[in-house]
Scaffold this motif. Structure first.
Motif, PDB file in Angstrom:
ATOM      1  N   MET A 327       0.487  -0.421  -0.262  1.00 33.52           N
ATOM      2  CA  MET A 327      -0.032   0.004   0.180  1.00 33.52           C
ATOM      3  C   MET A 327       1.021   1.062  -0.399  1.00 33.52           C
ATOM      4  SD  MET A 327      -2.760  -1.232  -0.348  1.00 33.52           S
ATOM      5  CE  MET A 327      -2.083  -2.404  -0.856  1.00 33.52           C
ATOM      6  N   TYR A 328       1.844   1.293   0.772  1.00 25.65           N
ATOM      7  CA  TYR A 328       3.350   2.633   0.646  1.00 25.65           C
ATOM      8  C   TYR A 328       3.214   2.488  -0.950  1.00 25.65           C
ATOM      9  CZ  TYR A 328       7.161   4.703   1.727  1.00 25.65           C
ATOM     10  OH  TYR A 328       7.900   5.629   1.651  1.00 25.65           O
ATOM     11  N   ASP A 329       4.297   1.648  -1.070  1.00 24.57           N
ATOM     12  CA  ASP A 329       4.547   2.092  -2.599  1.00 24.57           C
ATOM     13  C   ASP A 329       3.670   2.313  -3.959  1.00 24.57           C
ATOM     14  OD1 ASP A 329       6.965   0.626  -1.886  1.00 24.57           O
ATOM     15  OD2 ASP A 329       6.644  -1.757  -2.470  1.00 24.57           O
ATOM     16  N   LEU A 330       2.191   1.976  -3.103  1.00 25.44           N
ATOM     17  CA  LEU A 330       1.115   2.572  -4.890  1.00 25.44           C
ATOM     18  C   LEU A 330       0.714   3.777  -4.421  1.00 25.44           C
ATOM     19  CD1 LEU A 330      -1.794  -0.971  -4.093  1.00 25.44           C
ATOM     20  CD2 LEU A 330      -0.445  -0.135  -5.668  1.00 25.44           C
ATOM     21  N   GLY A 331       0.978   3.895  -2.504  1.00 24.51           N
ATOM     22  CA  GLY A 331       0.709   5.579  -2.490  1.00 24.51           C
ATOM     23  C   GLY A 331       1.935   6.819  -3.298  1.00 24.51           C
ATOM     24  N   GLY A 332       2.510   5.780  -3.884  1.00 29.27           N
ATOM     25  CA  GLY A 332       4.114   6.503  -4.596  1.00 29.27           C
ATOM     26  C   GLY A 332       4.378   8.098  -3.631  1.00 29.27           C
ATOM     27  N   GLY A 333       4.522   9.334  -4.132  1.00 23.56           N
ATOM     28  CA  GLY A 333       5.132  10.500  -3.177  1.00 23.56           C
ATOM     29  C   GLY A 333       4.305  10.991  -2.439  1.00 23.56           C
ATOM     30  N   ALA A 334       3.050  10.777  -2.708  1.00 22.04           N
ATOM     31  CA  ALA A 334       2.063  11.241  -1.579  1.00 22.04           C
ATOM     32  C   ALA A 334       2.830  10.897  -0.144  1.00 22.04           C
ATOM     33  CB  ALA A 334       0.657  10.951  -1.843  1.00 22.04           C
ATOM     34  N   ALA A 335       2.915   9.386  -0.314  1.00 24.86           N
ATOM     35  CA  ALA A 335       3.201   8.359   1.017  1.00 24.86           C
ATOM     36  C   ALA A 335       4.519   8.613   1.584  1.00 24.86           C
ATOM     37  CB  ALA A 335       3.172   7.147   0.388  1.00 24.86           C
ATOM     38  N   ILE A 336       5.551   9.686   1.012  1.00 18.60           N
ATOM     39  CA  ILE A 336       7.126   9.596   2.259  1.00 18.60           C
ATOM     40  C   ILE A 336       7.097  10.936   2.758  1.00 18.60           C
ATOM     41  CG2 ILE A 336       7.995   8.751  -0.028  1.00 18.60           C
ATOM     42  CD1 ILE A 336       8.430  11.841  -1.534  1.00 18.60           C
ATOM     43  N   TYR A 337       6.086  11.860   3.074  1.00 22.42           N
ATOM     44  CA  TYR A 337       5.665  12.334   3.455  1.00 22.42           C
ATOM     45  C   TYR A 337       5.370  12.027   5.348  1.00 22.42           C
ATOM     46  CZ  TYR A 337       6.155  15.401  -0.985  1.00 22.42           C
ATOM     47  OH  TYR A 337       6.975  16.339  -1.521  1.00 22.42           O
ATOM     48  N   ALA A 338       5.806  13.261   5.783  1.00 22.07           N
ATOM     49  CA  ALA A 338       6.207  12.909   7.235  1.00 22.07           C
ATOM     50  C   ALA A 338       4.615  12.966   8.054  1.00 22.07           C
ATOM     51  CB  ALA A 338       7.104  13.524   8.661  1.00 22.07           C
ATOM     52  N   ASP A 339       3.640  13.599   7.193  1.00 23.22           N
ATOM     53  CA  ASP A 339       2.171  13.416   7.734  1.00 23.22           C
ATOM     54  C   ASP A 339       1.218  11.779   6.803  1.00 23.22           C
ATOM     55  OD1 ASP A 339       2.482  15.023   5.470  1.00 23.22           O
ATOM     56  OD2 ASP A 339       0.718  16.956   6.197  1.00 23.22           O
ATOM     57  N   SER A 340       1.858  11.831   6.689  1.00 22.21           N
ATOM     58  CA  SER A 340       0.723  10.961   5.380  1.00 22.21           C
ATOM     59  C   SER A 340       1.080   9.426   6.026  1.00 22.21           C
ATOM     60  CB  SER A 340       2.091  10.255   4.398  1.00 22.21           C
ATOM     61  OG  SER A 340       2.132   8.799   4.484  1.00 22.21           O
ATOM     62  N   PRO A 341      -0.168   9.238   6.836  1.00 22.79           N
ATOM     63  CA  PRO A 341      -0.578   8.122   7.488  1.00 22.79           C
ATOM     64  C   PRO A 341      -0.434   6.729   6.703  1.00 22.79           C
ATOM     65  CG  PRO A 341      -2.365   9.434   6.773  1.00 22.79           C
ATOM     66  CD  PRO A 341      -1.697   9.958   6.365  1.00 22.79           C
ATOM     67  N   LEU A 342       0.287   7.067   5.218  1.00 21.28           N
ATOM     68  CA  LEU A 342       0.487   5.302   5.128  1.00 21.28           C
ATOM     69  C   LEU A 342       2.075   5.427   5.472  1.00 21.28           C
ATOM     70  CD1 LEU A 342      -1.082   4.763   1.321  1.00 21.28           C
ATOM     71  CD2 LEU A 342      -0.611   3.015   2.772  1.00 21.28           C
ATOM     72  N   GLN A 343       3.230   6.239   5.278  1.00 17.33           N
ATOM     73  CA  GLN A 343       4.267   6.425   5.728  1.00 17.33           C
ATOM     74  C   GLN A 343       4.611   5.908   7.257  1.00 17.33           C
ATOM     75  OE1 GLN A 343       5.708   8.320   8.305  1.00 17.33           O
ATOM     76  NE2 GLN A 343       7.794   9.050   6.566  1.00 17.33           N
ATOM     77  N   ARG A 344       3.346   6.469   8.329  1.00 11.67           N
ATOM     78  CA  ARG A 344       3.595   5.852   9.443  1.00 11.67           C
ATOM     79  C   ARG A 344       3.163   4.470   9.868  1.00 11.67           C
ATOM     80  NH1 ARG A 344      -0.066   8.892  11.291  1.00 11.67           N
ATOM     81  NH2 ARG A 344      -2.201   7.556  11.789  1.00 11.67           N
ATOM     82  N   ARG A 345       1.948   4.126   8.665  1.00  7.94           N
ATOM     83  CA  ARG A 345       1.180   2.631   8.909  1.00  7.94           C
ATOM     84  C   ARG A 345       3.161   1.701   8.235  1.00  7.94           C
ATOM     85  NH1 ARG A 345      -3.497   1.826  11.510  1.00  7.94           N
ATOM     86  NH2 ARG A 345      -4.944   3.482  10.177  1.00  7.94           N
ATOM     87  N   PHE A 346       3.973   2.339   7.450  1.00  9.70           N
ATOM     88  CA  PHE A 346       4.938   1.845   6.659  1.00  9.70           C
ATOM     89  C   PHE A 346       5.765   1.311   7.879  1.00  9.70           C
ATOM     90  CE2 PHE A 346       9.091   0.984   5.025  1.00  9.70           C
ATOM     91  CZ  PHE A 346       8.979   0.342   4.465  1.00  9.70           C
ATOM     92  N   ARG A 347       5.920   2.319   8.311  1.00  8.07           N
ATOM     93  CA  ARG A 347       7.091   2.176   9.566  1.00  8.07           C
ATOM     94  C   ARG A 347       6.112   1.444  10.830  1.00  8.07           C
ATOM     95  NH1 ARG A 347       7.271   6.658  11.943  1.00  8.07           N
ATOM     96  NH2 ARG A 347       5.729   8.073  10.827  1.00  8.07           N
ATOM     97  N   ASP A 348       5.622   1.697  11.459  1.00 10.35           N
ATOM     98  CA  ASP A 348       4.719   0.537  12.350  1.00 10.35           C
ATOM     99  C   ASP A 348       5.096  -0.313  12.416  1.00 10.35           C
ATOM    100  OD1 ASP A 348       4.077   2.862  13.474  1.00 10.35           O
ATOM    101  OD2 ASP A 348       2.633   3.087  13.458  1.00 10.35           O
ATOM    102  N   ALA A 349       4.346  -1.474  10.848  1.00 11.75           N
ATOM    103  CA  ALA A 349       4.827  -2.571  10.387  1.00 11.75           C
ATOM    104  C   ALA A 349       5.777  -3.536  10.262  1.00 11.75           C
ATOM    105  CB  ALA A 349       4.217  -2.708   9.092  1.00 11.75           C
ATOM    106  N   HIS A 350       6.828  -2.753   9.968  1.00  9.33           N
ATOM    107  CA  HIS A 350       8.114  -2.755  10.003  1.00  9.33           C
ATOM    108  C   HIS A 350       8.633  -2.674  11.532  1.00  9.33           C
ATOM    109  CE1 HIS A 350       7.474  -3.048   5.595  1.00  9.33           C
ATOM    110  NE2 HIS A 350       7.605  -3.986   5.295  1.00  9.33           N
ATOM    111  N   THR A 351       8.011  -2.749  12.384  1.00  9.45           N
ATOM    112  CA  THR A 351       8.615  -2.639  13.672  1.00  9.45           C
ATOM    113  C   THR A 351       8.203  -3.148  14.223  1.00  9.45           C
ATOM    114  OG1 THR A 351       8.616  -0.265  14.074  1.00  9.45           O
ATOM    115  CG2 THR A 351       9.109  -0.804  15.915  1.00  9.45           C
ATOM    116  N   ALA A 352       6.593  -3.637  14.322  1.00  7.72           N
ATOM    117  CA  ALA A 352       6.314  -5.037  14.269  1.00  7.72           C
ATOM    118  C   ALA A 352       7.312  -5.891  14.242  1.00  7.72           C
ATOM    119  CB  ALA A 352       4.681  -5.304  14.125  1.00  7.72           C
TER     120      ALA A 352
END
Length: 380
Positions: A327-352
């Protein structure tokens, strides 16, 4: 129980909405937002496995996991804390009755836990004196008690492993949780220095609950712990799919008249992710159902079912991370910003996925069992 279940489910959905709204605050503070903590305590979600005789809902394992999964759909850190705190409330069934009443008697009392024996204790009259430092104390910033594992030197025999219920107010909490993901869990280190813990607040997760314990406390506790991580991961992945669907209906690539949702590659990827997530979730809850039926019988839950719980937990957590990454990959450039929920989801998933209960190495003991090799199974 059905009414209680309905109340927990409704509370979980309400908490998920608030957790989503407060996720930026939780992220910045590296602890759950105070308003969210208050709601979680008011509804009893942080004590979901506490027996009814101690004022808790006494929810069954599947119900506890489902509430944490739902909350994680709003914010993974919130769902993670619900998982950890609720699993810790399960230890009331392992404590002597006076200790359980002391720890959980206050209806808003919440416990977290690190059961690994990171402390060292010596037996004294009426209890033990413990010193140690426990890492990854998720939820300690809003918890009243911490269950910490320790090796106890008895002086009259072999050392024994025990879990000690300690007031957070008598521990030193070190600000160590500055991570990429799950920042809101406040999983700091905690230190005890020559702390006296009375015998009524000592238990063993290896010896198991009392012989007359109900099915909820005969359900494999280590499997429950691993599944609590998986529940948060599944909820986070469900949230990631939701975030992508919302984004895809609005976003257009440069020079394209089609939205992201109208692209065939997006449609294929979302469908594949949905299938993977549903399958992983089904494995979790079918494994829980099988072990729950076995826990109602007089004999211990068989090793094969215990292994099934751990296999489901690791698979689900790691599948959830793959779904979230897609999902993060599909988000493209919109997902890379610090305020993007997808960016946070990606970091949370890979910490788990780094948690020792569900990391890649956790497959090894399960693989040994599947291959028919001699394997220690006391912590399945």
């Amino acid at each position: 129980m059905a009414a209680e279940h309905g109340m927990l489910e409704q509370a979980a959905h309400q908490a998920a909405e608030l957790a989503r709204a407060l996720a930026p605050e939780t992220e910045r503070s590296r602890a759950l937002a105070p308003a969210l903590v208050a709601q979680l305590k008011d509804t009893g979600l942080l004590r979901a496995a506490l027996p009814s005789q101690l004022g808790g809902p006494g929810a069954e394992p599947a119900e506890v996991l489902a509430t944490a999964e739902t909350v994680a759909g709003g914010d993974a850190s919130a769902g993670w804390c619900v998982s950890i705190n609720a699993t810790s409330s399960l230890l009331a069934g392992y404590l002597p009755e006076p200790g359980a009443a002391e720890v959980f008697g206050d209806p808003r009392s919440v416990a977290c836990g690190v059961w690994a024996p990171q402390g060292v204790a010596r037996a004294v009259s009426g209890g033990v004196v413990v010193s140690g430092r426990w890492s990854f104390c998720s939820g300690i910033t809003h918890s009243d008690w911490m269950f910490g594992g320790a090796t106890v030197h008895t002086g009259a025999g072999p050392d024994v492993a025990r879990v000690l219920a300690m007031p957070v107010s008598e521990l030193t909490v070190l600000d160590t949780w500055d991570t990429g993901g799950l920042r809101g869990t406040g999983s700091h280190d905690a230190v005890a220095d020559e702390l006296f813990v009375p015998s009524r607040r000592l238990l063993s997760v290896l010896d198991g609950p009392p012989p007359d314990a109900s099915a909820c406390y005969r359900f494999p506790i280590f499997g429950f712990f691993a599944l609590s991580i998986a529940a948060a991961a599944l909820g986070n992945a469900r949230g990631a799919i939701g975030e992508l669907v919302e984004l895809a209906g609005q976003r257009r690539s440069l020079g394209s008249s089609r939205t992201l949702a109208e692209r065939s590659t997006t449609q294929e990827a979302v469908a594949a992710a949905e299938a993977a997530l549903r399958a992983a979730r089904l494995l979790v809850y079918s494994s829980v159902a099988q072990a729950w039926r076995a826990a109602a019988e007089p004999e211990p839950v068989p090793d094969a079912l215990r292994a099934g719980l751990r296999l489901a937990a690791t698979h689900a957590t790691r599948t959830a991370a793959e779904v979230t990454r897609a999902m993060y990959d599909l988000g493209g450039g919109a997902a890379i910003y610090a305020d993007s929920p997808l960016q946070r989801r990606f970091r949370d998933a890979h910490t788990a996925t780094a948690h020792f209960q569900v990391n890649a190495t956790s497959y090894q003991v399960l693989g040994r069992l599947l291959l028919g090799l001699s394997t220690r199974t006391e912590q399945l």
